[in-house]
Scaffold this motif. Sequence first.
Motif, PDB file in Angstrom:
ATOM      1  N   GLN A  26       0.842  -1.183   0.000  1.00  0.00           N
ATOM      2  CA  GLN A  26       0.000   0.000   0.000  1.00  0.00           C
ATOM      3  C   GLN A  26       0.886   1.244   0.000  1.00  0.00           C
ATOM      4  OE1 GLN A  26      -3.187   0.139  -0.361  1.00  0.00           O
ATOM      5  NE2 GLN A  26      -3.698  -2.015  -0.069  1.00  0.00           N
ATOM      6  N   SER A  27       0.519   2.226  -0.803  1.00  0.00           N
ATOM      7  CA  SER A  27       1.309   3.457  -0.859  1.00  0.00           C
ATOM      8  C   SER A  27       0.896   4.446   0.223  1.00  0.00           C
ATOM      9  CB  SER A  27       1.182   4.104  -2.232  1.00  0.00           C
ATOM     10  OG  SER A  27      -0.181   4.386  -2.503  1.00  0.00           O
ATOM     11  N   ARG A  28      -0.335   4.320   0.727  1.00  0.00           N
ATOM     12  CA  ARG A  28      -0.815   5.204   1.792  1.00  0.00           C
ATOM     13  C   ARG A  28      -1.183   4.364   3.009  1.00  0.00           C
ATOM     14  NH1 ARG A  28      -5.530   8.754  -0.563  1.00  0.00           N
ATOM     15  NH2 ARG A  28      -6.431   6.689  -0.625  1.00  0.00           N
ATOM     16  N   SER A  29      -1.139   4.982   4.171  1.00  0.00           N
ATOM     17  CA  SER A  29      -1.475   4.253   5.397  1.00  0.00           C
ATOM     18  C   SER A  29      -2.972   3.949   5.433  1.00  0.00           C
ATOM     19  CB  SER A  29      -1.090   5.081   6.624  1.00  0.00           C
ATOM     20  OG  SER A  29      -1.965   6.187   6.762  1.00  0.00           O
ATOM     21  N   LEU A  30      -3.337   3.025   6.282  1.00  0.00           N
ATOM     22  CA  LEU A  30      -4.746   2.645   6.426  1.00  0.00           C
ATOM     23  C   LEU A  30      -5.572   3.853   6.854  1.00  0.00           C
ATOM     24  CD1 LEU A  30      -7.012   0.550   6.558  1.00  0.00           C
ATOM     25  CD2 LEU A  30      -6.288   0.064   8.899  1.00  0.00           C
TER      26      LEU A  30
END
Length: 80
Positions: A26-30
Amino acid sequence: MRATISARAKAYWESAMSKRRRRFKQSRSLEERLAAEAEHLREKAVKAPPGTERETLLRRARQFEEGMHMSEWLRTPGLQ
């Protein structure tokens, strides 16, 4: 005593073990993804006419925000 498995079960497990899951990083956090989805749903709710659909969109946005807060809470140092 060793249990024997049927040929059908063996074939199933061999085929299941040979399949590979598609994984990606994933490139962005949850939390970022949940916040973005909540914002998107709120924008859709503003454009929607009053009624069931709007209420559903707002409820889902709140659920995403709750998930974001829960994830942040679970990552606090006191819980680890």
